[in-house]
Motif scaffolding. Structure first.
Motif, PDB file in Angstrom:
ATOM      1  N   SER A  24      16.888  17.586 -65.950  1.00 19.16           N
ATOM      2  CA  SER A  24      17.036  17.040 -67.291  1.00 19.16           C
ATOM      3  C   SER A  24      16.189  15.784 -67.384  1.00 19.16           C
ATOM      4  O   SER A  24      15.789  15.203 -66.369  1.00 19.16           O
ATOM      5  CB  SER A  24      18.497  16.735 -67.614  1.00 19.16           C
ATOM      6  OG  SER A  24      19.023  15.778 -66.715  1.00 19.16           O
ATOM      7  N   ARG A  26      15.560  11.918 -69.297  1.00 23.82           N
ATOM      8  CA  ARG A  26      16.180  10.821 -70.019  1.00 23.82           C
ATOM      9  C   ARG A  26      15.135   9.741 -70.265  1.00 23.82           C
ATOM     10  O   ARG A  26      14.341   9.428 -69.382  1.00 23.82           O
ATOM     11  CB  ARG A  26      17.348  10.257 -69.209  1.00 23.82           C
ATOM     12  CG  ARG A  26      18.223   9.253 -69.949  1.00 23.82           C
ATOM     13  CD  ARG A  26      19.397   8.830 -69.074  1.00 23.82           C
ATOM     14  NE  ARG A  26      20.262   9.962 -68.722  1.00 23.82           N
ATOM     15  CZ  ARG A  26      21.279   9.880 -67.864  1.00 23.82           C
ATOM     16  NH1 ARG A  26      21.558   8.717 -67.286  1.00 23.82           N
ATOM     17  NH2 ARG A  26      22.001  10.939 -67.589  1.00 23.82           N
ATOM     18  N   LEU A 172      10.437  20.443 -69.904  1.00 23.76           N
ATOM     19  CA  LEU A 172      10.780  19.078 -70.293  1.00 23.76           C
ATOM     20  C   LEU A 172       9.660  18.383 -71.062  1.00 23.76           C
ATOM     21  O   LEU A 172       9.859  17.276 -71.566  1.00 23.76           O
ATOM     22  CB  LEU A 172      11.110  18.240 -69.055  1.00 23.76           C
ATOM     23  CG  LEU A 172      12.224  18.753 -68.129  1.00 23.76           C
ATOM     24  CD1 LEU A 172      12.353  17.827 -66.928  1.00 23.76           C
ATOM     25  CD2 LEU A 172      13.543  18.848 -68.867  1.00 23.76           C
TER      26      LEU A 172
END
Length: 225
Positions: A24, A26, A172
């Motif tokens: 993921s 951020r 991503l």
């Protein structure tokens, strides 16, 4: 276990987080705002700054790379340069040491100062310095991967990461606008996440050989791969 790789970007700081559920991404304007809950965090930014002269870990990292790639390991600012802009740091370096500061390093001065202010020597148990190009060179067994800013160079690095067991970071690339996070930022952060996983597993390498020197704040000046 979750690990994270962190890199600076136009939008501030990005982290590729690698856990049991995959990767993921951020983004945060400030380093502390990333709020990473990870066993190990590897950062593509200098940790520990020499008072004068080059760091041994940077010299060792450059020696591992072929000549065309050595420029990716550029000398970081010295500690007395923190708080200065690039022009003043460059002048100060030339006056004090006869060696200025590259513009590439000068553009990172605010990020380096932010990271330095956030860390203590005790934090280096969990937060380490990484260098993606040194990692990629070793994993690719010296093969030429091209420039990371090109599509071909990025795909070559993504393939190296997949072979090393990292989930494909291609998904991503468009999580955030490219005006804030470039594709090669994501790939570099994913490489740092792999370094963090290797540190957590006890399989990472460290430069320089032997006990690394410490800076004036007691921070170890070392690069993990």
């Amino acid at each position: 276990m979750r690990v994270a790789g962190v890199d600076g970007c136009r939008g501030g700081w990005i982290a590729v987080i690698w856990g049991d559920d995959g990767l993921s991404l951020r983004l945060a304007a400030g380093l502390r705002a990333l709020a990473l809950d990870a066993a190990v965090v590897a950062v593509d930014m200098p940790i520990g700054l020499a008072d004068v002269g080059p760091r041994a870990c940077d010299r060792a990292a450059r020696r591992t790379l072929p000549r065309p790639r050595r420029a990716s390991v550029f000398p970081p600012p010295r500690r007395y340069m923190l708080g200065l802009d690039w022009a003043d740091a460059n002048v100060a370096g030339k006056a004090r040491e006869g060696v200025g500061l590259s513009k590439q390093a000068g553009m990172l001065l605010p990020r380096i100062a932010e990271l330095d202010a956030a860390l203590s020597p005790a934090d280096q148990v969990r937060i380490v310095e990484a260098h993606p190009e040194v990692l990629f060179h070793g994993l690719a067994h010296g093969a030429d991967l091209g420039r990371k800013t090109t599509a071909a160079g990025r795909r070559a690095r993504e393939a190296v990461l997949r072979r090393a067991g990292v989930p494909d970071p291609a998904g991503l690339m468009d999580v955030y606008p490219r005006s804030r996070v470039k594709p090669d930022d994501v790939v570099d952060a994913a490489a740092c996440a792999l370094t963090a996983a290797r540190v957590a597993a006890g399989t990472a390498g460290r430069l320089p050989d032997g006990e690394p020197p410490r800076d004036a704040r007691g921070l170890r000046m070392e690069i993990w791969t």
